[in-house]
Design a protein around this motif. Structure first.
Motif, PDB file in Angstrom:
ATOM      1  N   LEU A 150     -36.332  13.487 -18.084  1.00  0.00           N
ATOM      2  CA  LEU A 150     -35.332  13.330 -19.133  1.00  0.00           C
ATOM      3  C   LEU A 150     -35.145  11.851 -19.399  1.00  0.00           C
ATOM      4  O   LEU A 150     -35.084  11.045 -18.464  1.00  0.00           O
ATOM      5  CB  LEU A 150     -34.001  13.947 -18.702  1.00  0.00           C
ATOM      6  CG  LEU A 150     -32.777  13.652 -19.575  1.00  0.00           C
ATOM      7  CD1 LEU A 150     -32.928  14.302 -20.943  1.00  0.00           C
ATOM      8  CD2 LEU A 150     -31.493  14.120 -18.892  1.00  0.00           C
ATOM      9  N   GLY A 151     -35.045  11.482 -20.686  1.00  0.00           N
ATOM     10  CA  GLY A 151     -34.772  10.094 -21.041  1.00  0.00           C
ATOM     11  C   GLY A 151     -35.996   9.374 -21.572  1.00  0.00           C
ATOM     12  O   GLY A 151     -37.123   9.854 -21.502  1.00  0.00           O
ATOM     13  N   LYS A 152     -35.749   8.174 -22.114  1.00  0.00           N
ATOM     14  CA  LYS A 152     -36.826   7.383 -22.694  1.00  0.00           C
ATOM     15  C   LYS A 152     -37.716   6.743 -21.632  1.00  0.00           C
ATOM     16  O   LYS A 152     -38.913   6.539 -21.852  1.00  0.00           O
ATOM     17  CB  LYS A 152     -36.238   6.295 -23.604  1.00  0.00           C
ATOM     18  CG  LYS A 152     -35.511   6.847 -24.831  1.00  0.00           C
ATOM     19  CD  LYS A 152     -34.985   5.727 -25.714  1.00  0.00           C
ATOM     20  CE  LYS A 152     -34.294   6.292 -26.957  1.00  0.00           C
ATOM     21  NZ  LYS A 152     -33.771   5.214 -27.835  1.00  0.00           N
ATOM     22  N   GLU A 168     -33.296  16.456 -24.352  1.00  0.00           N
ATOM     23  CA  GLU A 168     -34.598  17.103 -24.260  1.00  0.00           C
ATOM     24  C   GLU A 168     -35.281  16.783 -22.939  1.00  0.00           C
ATOM     25  O   GLU A 168     -35.453  15.623 -22.564  1.00  0.00           O
ATOM     26  CB  GLU A 168     -35.498  16.681 -25.423  1.00  0.00           C
ATOM     27  CG  GLU A 168     -36.808  17.457 -25.473  1.00  0.00           C
ATOM     28  CD  GLU A 168     -37.583  17.199 -26.743  1.00  0.00           C
ATOM     29  OE1 GLU A 168     -37.439  17.989 -27.707  1.00  0.00           O
ATOM     30  OE2 GLU A 168     -38.312  16.191 -26.777  1.00  0.00           O
ATOM     31  N   PHE A 169     -35.677  17.831 -22.232  1.00  0.00           N
ATOM     32  CA  PHE A 169     -36.419  17.714 -20.982  1.00  0.00           C
ATOM     33  C   PHE A 169     -37.895  18.010 -21.246  1.00  0.00           C
ATOM     34  O   PHE A 169     -38.222  18.899 -22.033  1.00  0.00           O
ATOM     35  CB  PHE A 169     -35.892  18.700 -19.943  1.00  0.00           C
ATOM     36  CG  PHE A 169     -34.523  18.377 -19.411  1.00  0.00           C
ATOM     37  CD1 PHE A 169     -34.376  17.779 -18.171  1.00  0.00           C
ATOM     38  CD2 PHE A 169     -33.384  18.674 -20.149  1.00  0.00           C
ATOM     39  CE1 PHE A 169     -33.119  17.487 -17.674  1.00  0.00           C
ATOM     40  CE2 PHE A 169     -32.129  18.378 -19.666  1.00  0.00           C
ATOM     41  CZ  PHE A 169     -31.993  17.780 -18.419  1.00  0.00           C
ATOM     42  N   ALA A 170     -38.777  17.280 -20.566  1.00  0.00           N
ATOM     43  CA  ALA A 170     -40.218  17.511 -20.666  1.00  0.00           C
ATOM     44  C   ALA A 170     -40.733  18.061 -19.346  1.00  0.00           C
ATOM     45  O   ALA A 170     -40.400  17.553 -18.272  1.00  0.00           O
ATOM     46  CB  ALA A 170     -40.942  16.218 -21.017  1.00  0.00           C
ATOM     47  N   MET A 224     -32.688   9.396 -10.316  1.00  0.00           N
ATOM     48  CA  MET A 224     -32.071   8.972 -11.563  1.00  0.00           C
ATOM     49  C   MET A 224     -31.823   7.466 -11.541  1.00  0.00           C
ATOM     50  O   MET A 224     -31.319   6.921 -10.551  1.00  0.00           O
ATOM     51  CB  MET A 224     -30.749   9.714 -11.761  1.00  0.00           C
ATOM     52  CG  MET A 224     -30.016   9.369 -13.045  1.00  0.00           C
ATOM     53  SD  MET A 224     -28.383  10.190 -13.132  1.00  0.00           S
ATOM     54  CE  MET A 224     -28.876  11.909 -13.035  1.00  0.00           C
ATOM     55  N   ARG A 225     -32.207   6.814 -12.628  1.00  0.00           N
ATOM     56  CA  ARG A 225     -31.921   5.394 -12.810  1.00  0.00           C
ATOM     57  C   ARG A 225     -31.651   5.159 -14.285  1.00  0.00           C
ATOM     58  O   ARG A 225     -31.783   6.075 -15.102  1.00  0.00           O
ATOM     59  CB  ARG A 225     -33.096   4.528 -12.333  1.00  0.00           C
ATOM     60  CG  ARG A 225     -34.378   4.780 -13.099  1.00  0.00           C
ATOM     61  CD  ARG A 225     -35.514   3.879 -12.640  1.00  0.00           C
ATOM     62  NE  ARG A 225     -35.200   2.479 -12.839  1.00  0.00           N
ATOM     63  CZ  ARG A 225     -36.050   1.485 -12.545  1.00  0.00           C
ATOM     64  NH1 ARG A 225     -37.238   1.757 -12.031  1.00  0.00           N
ATOM     65  NH2 ARG A 225     -35.716   0.242 -12.765  1.00  0.00           N
ATOM     66  N   GLN A 226     -31.265   3.953 -14.628  1.00  0.00           N
ATOM     67  CA  GLN A 226     -31.017   3.657 -16.027  1.00  0.00           C
ATOM     68  C   GLN A 226     -32.299   3.915 -16.827  1.00  0.00           C
ATOM     69  O   GLN A 226     -33.345   3.381 -16.522  1.00  0.00           O
ATOM     70  CB  GLN A 226     -30.574   2.202 -16.208  1.00  0.00           C
ATOM     71  CG  GLN A 226     -30.191   1.846 -17.624  1.00  0.00           C
ATOM     72  CD  GLN A 226     -29.664   0.422 -17.729  1.00  0.00           C
ATOM     73  OE1 GLN A 226     -29.576  -0.289 -16.735  1.00  0.00           O
ATOM     74  NE2 GLN A 226     -29.317  -0.004 -18.928  1.00  0.00           N
ATOM     75  N   GLY A 227     -32.202   4.750 -17.843  1.00  0.00           N
ATOM     76  CA  GLY A 227     -33.369   5.062 -18.655  1.00  0.00           C
ATOM     77  C   GLY A 227     -33.884   6.464 -18.494  1.00  0.00           C
ATOM     78  O   GLY A 227     -34.627   6.944 -19.355  1.00  0.00           O
TER      79      GLY A 227
END
Length: 274
Positions: A172-174, A140-142, A258-261
């Protein structure tokens, strides 16, 4: 479209590699004009002086967009409609349908900034905020988008529109990176300008990858697709110096980090003027 190599701040040269922001189909979509059949004064006016019919119609267009009712929205546009990105009536209708097919939830909120009546032409300046979500491969993208535009309305139909400014962010991502994107809204032809996309959180031991791209805005560009080539970043962001083309026009400048998370993609319109 040009990909900027990921290095510390330096001048770049066009590489002509094919690339595409993930959500560039939405850029410049906020064409919500407002028009009435009543007589208005010829001087520019503030939102507070706008007649009720103007603000009511603005709300009607937002409501139709929130329902993703293409036919209702297109009913506010003249058959000979044109805009600064090269969209006409048919292309706009197609772009809206494709955009709304990708986003399951969208919310449009438009504010009137000013209006002016000259003869039978009503000119309005509006700021529209769009928020929404979409899924790609179960992810899911916001979306957050802010677009300033100016419309000309004749006989209750929008006949012409210009995008003045826009900024869009897709995450994207938490824990997507919090990115501060510094870019001028307007530069002169041939002028150098800085592009800074700075990640606010400490990197610690995380690896940061990304890229920056530029793309001339045309009607065809709304439906292009392509490949983003990411590289490792030696610092907490992207720091570039670009040079505007020698001709006037509009360009999308995008940075993806982009990074972890999580992932953050930011796109802003750059206007090149003579």
């Amino acid at each position: 479209m040009t990909i900027f190599p990921i290095v510390q701040r330096q001048s770049f040269q066009n590489s002509y590699l094919w690339a595409k922001p993930l959500f560039s189909v939405l850029l410049g979509l906020v064409l919500w004009g407002i028009g009435t059949g009543i007589s208005l004064r010829a001087n520019a006016e503030t939102p507070e002086t706008a007649p009720a019919n103007v603000t009511n119609l603005l709300n009607q267009i937002d409501a139709a967009a929130n329902r993703q009712d293409v036919e209702k929205v297109m009913g506010f546009y003249g058959s000979n409609f044109t805009n600064s990105d090269g969209l006409d009536y048919q292309i706009l209708r197609q772009v809206l349908k494709e955009f709304w097919n990708k986003y399951s939830q969208l919310n449009y909120r438009t504010k009137l900034q000013s209006w002016q009546q000259n003869g039978d032409i009503l000119t309005t300046t509006t700021i529209t905020e769009i928020t929404g979500t979409k899924k790609i491969d179960n992810r899911e993208f916001a979306l957050i988008s802010t677009i300033t535009s100016q419309q000309q309305i004749q006989g209750k139909k929008i006949i012409k529109q210009e995008i003045i400014a826009e900024k869009n962010q897709l995450t994207l991502g938490k824990k997507p990176p919090t990115v501060v994107f510094n870019l001028p809204e307007q530069v002169k032809a041939g002028q150098e300008f800085n592009i800074d996309a700075i990640v606010q959180e400490p990197l610690d031991n995380d690896i940061l990858i990304g890229t920056a791209i530029t793309q001339p805005i045309t009607a065809e560009a709304y439906n292009d697709s392509g490949l983003l080539q990411l590289e490792f970043l030696p610092s907490g962001g992207i720091f570039k110096v670009g040079q505007a083309p020698d001709t006037a026009g509009n360009n999308w400048i995008s940075a993806i980090l982009m990074r972890q998370g999580g992932v953050t993609l930011v796109t802003q319109r750059l206007r090149v003027v003579k």
